[in-house]
Design an enzyme around this catalytic site. Sequence first.
Site, PDB file in Angstrom:
ATOM      1  N   THR A  70      20.336  43.370 -92.613  1.00 43.85           N
ATOM      2  CA  THR A  70      21.696  43.820 -92.307  1.00 43.85           C
ATOM      3  C   THR A  70      22.692  43.162 -93.247  1.00 43.85           C
ATOM      4  O   THR A  70      23.583  43.819 -93.804  1.00 43.85           O
ATOM      5  CB  THR A  70      22.036  43.505 -90.830  1.00 43.85           C
ATOM      6  OG1 THR A  70      21.066  44.156 -90.004  1.00 43.85           O
ATOM      7  CG2 THR A  70      23.425  43.986 -90.471  1.00 43.85           C
ATOM      8  N   CYS A 324      20.037  54.672 -75.737  1.00 40.66           N
ATOM      9  CA  CYS A 324      20.606  54.974 -74.429  1.00 40.66           C
ATOM     10  C   CYS A 324      21.989  54.337 -74.339  1.00 40.66           C
ATOM     11  O   CYS A 324      22.150  53.148 -74.585  1.00 40.66           O
ATOM     12  CB  CYS A 324      19.688  54.422 -73.348  1.00 40.66           C
ATOM     13  SG  CYS A 324      20.114  55.057 -71.745  1.00 40.66           S
TER      14      CYS A 324
HETATM   15  N1  PLP Z   1      17.116  48.252 -92.880  1.00 37.66           N
HETATM   16  C1  PLP Z   1      16.034  48.808 -92.333  1.00 37.66           C
HETATM   17  C2  PLP Z   1      15.419  50.014 -92.965  1.00 37.66           C
HETATM   18  C3  PLP Z   1      15.490  48.286 -91.157  1.00 37.66           C
HETATM   19  O1  PLP Z   1      14.424  48.851 -90.593  1.00 37.66           O
HETATM   20  C4  PLP Z   1      16.112  47.146 -90.576  1.00 37.66           C
HETATM   21  C5  PLP Z   1      15.613  46.572 -89.307  1.00 37.66           C
HETATM   22  O2  PLP Z   1      15.138  47.282 -88.455  1.00 37.66           O
HETATM   23  C6  PLP Z   1      17.226  46.589 -91.216  1.00 37.66           C
HETATM   24  C7  PLP Z   1      17.702  47.170 -92.363  1.00 37.66           C
HETATM   25  C8  PLP Z   1      17.932  45.389 -90.660  1.00 37.66           C
HETATM   26  O3  PLP Z   1      17.221  44.221 -90.958  1.00 37.66           O
HETATM   27  P1  PLP Z   1      17.491  42.869 -90.115  1.00 37.66           P
HETATM   28  O4  PLP Z   1      16.787  43.047 -88.810  1.00 37.66           O
HETATM   29  O5  PLP Z   1      16.885  41.798 -90.938  1.00 37.66           O
HETATM   30  O6  PLP Z   1      18.949  42.720 -89.992  1.00 37.66           O
END
Ligand code: PLP
Length: 384
Positions: A70, A324
């Site tokens: 993220t 949800c």
């Molecule tokens: N991008 C993708 C494609 C993901 O699947 C995820 C997590 O599910 C993230 C970004 C976010 O990563 P993080 O959990 O390290 O913040």
Amino acid sequence: MIYADNNASTALAPEVLEAMLPFFGSSFGNPSSAHALGADAAKAVEKAREQVAASLGAKPSEIFFNSGGTEGDNQALRGALWANPKKRHMIVSAVEHSAVRNCAAHLKALGYTVSVIPVDADGNLNEADLFKALRPDTCLVSLMWANNETGVLFPVERLAREVKQRQPGLLFHTDAVQAFGKVPIDLSQGAIDLLSLSGHKFKAPKGVGMLFVRRGVRIEPLIMGGSQEEGMRAGTLNVPGIVGLGAACALAKRQLPDMQNRVKALRDDLEKELLARVPDARVNGAKAHRVPNTSNISFKGIEGEALVTALSTEGICVSTGSACHKGVTNPSPVLMAMQMPKESALGAVRFSFGHGNSPEELATIVKILPGAVAKLRAVTTRVA
Ligand code: PLP
């Protein structure tokens, strides 16, 4: 317990834990400290940087540690725009993870222009729309390498080259969170400028990741403070997490053949068996190139959420992309972008396998699932 939700998170590998343990104990120094304990921590961080770089075909100086996918996605998008104030346009796909999707929506609300490129019914990017969207003021194109829900792969290496040929000077970011450890990644020759990874998707702990920034590319930091990570990401380094990330990158590289052969065979068998045993089931994105471990299957007439709960009571962990909110289940935006009827999108369940899954576990899933679907369908029909 059968864990088939490895795209959500993975179990820490024992060797990753072992590598991390000293940094929770006697090696607790701050890598910025000038004394011997600090130097030990700094040495471990630099070793991890080399391991991460080697697993990506990158240079250690192109790796910036952070808190995960993220954060990496947010820094790529915001940091690219902030570093290029004259360019106020960016391009993303319609199926990006919320880390990109919601960040792009926020940037749009702030006054930037965002083009969202659609996908077809198999989840493939509409490339003609991508090329049409390019503009002289396009700062950044951000396209995920692998989709977290369907596993569909975008040909990001080729697309990075092609968009730059058409519009030189733009930056190309890819969210490779779901691609790393599943397909080979070699950044040494390519046109990808920025790439985000998240440790907990490949057996490192949660809360650690990294952003690759190609040498010569300038983006702004998200978090300012000290001069850690060359000022690109301030804050005392998460030394145990970073050491774990390095060990997990090395392990993922060694285990890639297992992912591409044995794990892929498990996934393919699951699809073959379920399609043969459950009427009105379909694999979403089946005709596209996909990562080896992911299968997204819609079961007509039921809600995926209900199936996830039913399987959980049988000790099987899978998930859905629907959310949800206040008692109403909303279908996954990814599946809706694939022009799927709402009912099919609500009936989707994601299976994501990992190195720990066995043929015996697959046999159990295949044995239990048809009955669980039939039971839910009977209830749904009675209520209707
Ligand atoms: N991008 C993708 C494609 C993901 O699947 C995820 C997590 O599910 C993230 C970004 C976010 O990563 P993080 O959990 O390290 O913040």
